[in-house]
Scaffold this motif. Structure first.
Motif, PDB file in Angstrom:
ATOM      1  N   ILE A 176     -86.414 -21.653 -50.303  1.00 21.37           N
ATOM      2  CA  ILE A 176     -86.987 -21.832 -51.648  1.00 21.37           C
ATOM      3  C   ILE A 176     -85.887 -22.206 -52.650  1.00 21.37           C
ATOM      4  O   ILE A 176     -86.049 -23.154 -53.426  1.00 21.37           O
ATOM      5  N   ARG A 221     -90.397  -3.399 -40.148  1.00 22.56           N
ATOM      6  CA  ARG A 221     -91.417  -4.291 -39.591  1.00 22.56           C
ATOM      7  C   ARG A 221     -92.384  -3.524 -38.699  1.00 22.56           C
ATOM      8  O   ARG A 221     -93.594  -3.743 -38.703  1.00 22.56           O
ATOM      9  N   ASP A 231     -96.302 -16.560 -51.137  1.00 19.34           N
ATOM     10  CA  ASP A 231     -95.629 -16.157 -49.910  1.00 19.34           C
ATOM     11  C   ASP A 231     -95.561 -17.397 -49.016  1.00 19.34           C
ATOM     12  O   ASP A 231     -96.524 -17.717 -48.311  1.00 19.34           O
ATOM     13  N   ARG A 239    -100.309 -11.912 -39.492  1.00 20.64           N
ATOM     14  CA  ARG A 239     -99.205 -10.932 -39.424  1.00 20.64           C
ATOM     15  C   ARG A 239     -99.011 -10.402 -38.014  1.00 20.64           C
ATOM     16  O   ARG A 239     -98.113  -9.625 -37.754  1.00 20.64           O
ATOM     17  N   TYR A 286     -83.588 -13.039 -44.763  1.00 21.18           N
ATOM     18  CA  TYR A 286     -84.029 -12.797 -43.389  1.00 21.18           C
ATOM     19  C   TYR A 286     -85.352 -12.034 -43.364  1.00 21.18           C
ATOM     20  O   TYR A 286     -85.752 -11.435 -44.375  1.00 21.18           O
ATOM     21  N   SER A 287     -86.001 -12.051 -42.191  1.00 20.33           N
ATOM     22  CA  SER A 287     -87.279 -11.337 -42.028  1.00 20.33           C
ATOM     23  C   SER A 287     -87.095  -9.847 -42.274  1.00 20.33           C
ATOM     24  O   SER A 287     -86.050  -9.284 -41.916  1.00 20.33           O
ATOM     25  N   GLY A 339     -89.232 -16.931 -49.230  1.00 18.22           N
ATOM     26  CA  GLY A 339     -89.186 -17.696 -47.978  1.00 18.22           C
ATOM     27  C   GLY A 339     -87.789 -17.822 -47.442  1.00 18.22           C
ATOM     28  O   GLY A 339     -86.993 -16.869 -47.500  1.00 18.22           O
TER      29      GLY A 339
HETATM   30  O1  CDP Z   1     -92.429 -11.735 -43.043  1.00 18.88           O
HETATM   31  P1  CDP Z   1     -91.216 -12.308 -42.386  1.00 18.88           P
HETATM   32  O2  CDP Z   1     -90.019 -12.161 -43.257  1.00 18.88           O
HETATM   33  O3  CDP Z   1     -91.032 -11.859 -40.996  1.00 18.88           O
HETATM   34  O4  CDP Z   1     -91.416 -13.831 -42.220  1.00 18.88           O
HETATM   35  P2  CDP Z   1     -92.269 -14.785 -43.108  1.00 18.88           P
HETATM   36  O5  CDP Z   1     -91.696 -14.861 -44.493  1.00 18.88           O
HETATM   37  O6  CDP Z   1     -93.703 -14.486 -42.970  1.00 18.88           O
HETATM   38  O7  CDP Z   1     -91.954 -16.185 -42.404  1.00 18.88           O
HETATM   39  C1  CDP Z   1     -92.283 -16.387 -41.061  1.00 18.88           C
HETATM   40  C2  CDP Z   1     -91.470 -17.544 -40.533  1.00 18.88           C
HETATM   41  O8  CDP Z   1     -91.839 -18.741 -41.230  1.00 18.88           O
HETATM   42  C3  CDP Z   1     -89.964 -17.447 -40.682  1.00 18.88           C
HETATM   43  O9  CDP Z   1     -89.341 -16.757 -39.622  1.00 18.88           O
HETATM   44  C4  CDP Z   1     -89.547 -18.917 -40.686  1.00 18.88           C
HETATM   45  O10 CDP Z   1     -89.453 -19.412 -39.374  1.00 18.88           O
HETATM   46  C5  CDP Z   1     -90.723 -19.589 -41.356  1.00 18.88           C
HETATM   47  N1  CDP Z   1     -90.504 -19.892 -42.769  1.00 18.88           N
HETATM   48  C6  CDP Z   1     -89.775 -21.028 -43.098  1.00 18.88           C
HETATM   49  O11 CDP Z   1     -89.316 -21.731 -42.220  1.00 18.88           O
HETATM   50  N2  CDP Z   1     -89.615 -21.380 -44.393  1.00 18.88           N
HETATM   51  C7  CDP Z   1     -90.110 -20.621 -45.367  1.00 18.88           C
HETATM   52  N3  CDP Z   1     -89.947 -21.015 -46.637  1.00 18.88           N
HETATM   53  C8  CDP Z   1     -90.829 -19.445 -45.069  1.00 18.88           C
HETATM   54  C9  CDP Z   1     -90.998 -19.096 -43.748  1.00 18.88           C
END
Ligand code: CDP
Length: 261
Positions: free
Chosen positions: A162, A187, A63, A121, A41-42, A159
Motif C-alpha cells: 500500500i 493467527r 482490507d 479466512r 507481515y501476516s 496490505g
Molecule cells: O491476514 P493476513 O495478514 O494473513 O494476510 P492478508 O492481509 O489477508 O493477505 C493475504 C495475502 O494476500 C498475503 O499473504 C499476500 O500474499 C496477499 N496480499 C498482497 O499481495 N498484497 C496486498 N496488498 C495484500 C495482501
C-alpha cells in the motif's frame, strides 16, 4: 424541580447532551483527510489496527488482503489455471469484490454480491493466496480498484504494497512487524473464532511460506517503504498500536493541506 435550582438554558442543555466522543469526532471530521497505509507481515495486527484507527477517525477501512483472498476463493472454486494469463484475465472480468459495512460497523467482503468474509479466512485460502497474489494481472486489477476506493481520501488501507505501490503518496505509512511465534499464536486464536482448529506448526509453516513468497515475488514485493514508520508489535497491545497510529495520524491531519501530485 426544586424552587432553588436554576433553570438550564436550552443551549447549555444541548451542550451537556453532546458526548465528549462526539465533540472529538466533530473536530476530527473538520480536519484534513489523509491516506493511511499500513503494511507488514501476516498476523502482526494490521487489520485489527487499521479497522480501529478507521473507526476512531471516522475513515473508510479497506482490507486489501481480503480482496486477494476473495480472488483466490473464486479461482479455486472455478479451477482457474493460474499459469494461463488469458484464463486469469477472463476470470478477473467475472469478479466483483466489494465491501459492505455490517450492523456492528465492521466492513465485510463480498464476492459477486455474496458475503464471503468467513470463507476467505479459512486455512485453505491462506495456503493459496500468496501464489495467486504473485500474478501480474491479479495485482493490476486489485491495485486499480484500491486506488479508486481511496480516491476521496480519509482512508486506512492495510496490505503488503500500500505504501510502496498503491498509494506511494500516502501521508502516513506504517510498517508492522512481530516475532514469528507471537504472530502464529495470534493467527491460531483468530482461526479458532471461525471454528478452524489448526496446529501451531502448520500456522508457522504457512506464515513463513507466505512471508517468503510475498517478499520475493517480482511484482510489488512486500517491503518497508523508505518513509514508513516501523512498529514492532511483539510486546504491545492492540490498544497501544492503535493509539500510536492515531497519534501519528492526527499530527499529519493538523498540517496545512498540500497540493496532491
Ligand atoms: O491476514 P493476513 O495478514 O494473513 O494476510 P492478508 O492481509 O489477508 O493477505 C493475504 C495475502 O494476500 C498475503 O499473504 C499476500 O500474499 C496477499 N496480499 C498482497 O499481495 N498484497 C496486498 N496488498 C495484500 C495482501
Amino acid at each position: 424541580m426544586p424552587a432553588n435550582k436554576p433553570a438550564i438554558s436550552p443551549s447549555i442543555k444541548n451542550q451537556t447532551r453532546t458526548s465528549p466522543c462526539l465533540v472529538r469526532l466533530k473536530i476530527v471530521n473538520r480536519m484534513r483527510k489523509i491516506i493511511i497505509a499500513i503494511d507488514g507481515y501476516s498476523a502482526c495486527g494490521k487489520s485489527t489496527t487499521a479497522l480501529e484507527v478507521a473507526r476512531v477517525l471516522n475513515y473508510r477501512y479497506i482490507d486489501s488482503g481480503a480482496m486477494y483472498r476473495a480472488v483466490t476463493l473464486y479461482f479455486l472454486d472455478k479451477h482457474v489455471a493460474l499459469t494461463n494469463p488469458r484464463e486469469v484475465s477472463r476470470a478477473l472480468q467475472e469478479i466483483k469484490v466489494s465491501f459492505v459495512v455490517n450492523s456492528k460497523g465492521i466492513s465485510e467482503v463480498f464476492l459477486n454480491g455474496i458475503n464471503v468474509e468467513k470463507e476467505i479466512r479459512r486455512m485453505h485460502i491462506s495456503e493459496n493466496v500468496s501464489q495467486v497474489s504473485t500474478i501480474r494481472e491479479v495485482r493490476l486489477a486489485m491495485v486499480e480498484q484500491q486506488r479508486r476506493m481511496g480516491k476521496d481520501c480519509g482512508v486506512v488501507m492495510d496490505g503488503r504494497d500500500i505504501g510502496t505501490v498503491v498509494f506511494p503518496q500516502a501521508e502516513l505509512k506504517i510498517f508492522l512487524t512481530a516475532d514469528m511465534l507471537v504472530r502464529a499464536f495470534r493467527r491460531q486464536k483468530e482461526l479458532l473464532l471461525h471454528d478452524d482448529l489448526v496446529d501451531i506448526d502448520t500456522i508457522v509453516e504457512n506464515l513463513q511460506q507466505r512471508d517468503s513468497i510475498d517478499s520475493n515475488r517480482a511484482e510489488s514485493p512486500l517491503r518497508k517503504a523508505d518513509d514508513a514508520i516501523g512498529i514492532d508489535t511483539t510486546h504491545i497491545t492492540i490498544d497501544e498500536q492503535v493509539d500510536e497510529v492515531v497519534r501519528l495520524a492526527l499530527a499529519k491531519m493538523i498540517l496545512q493541506p498540500k497540493p496532491r501530485a
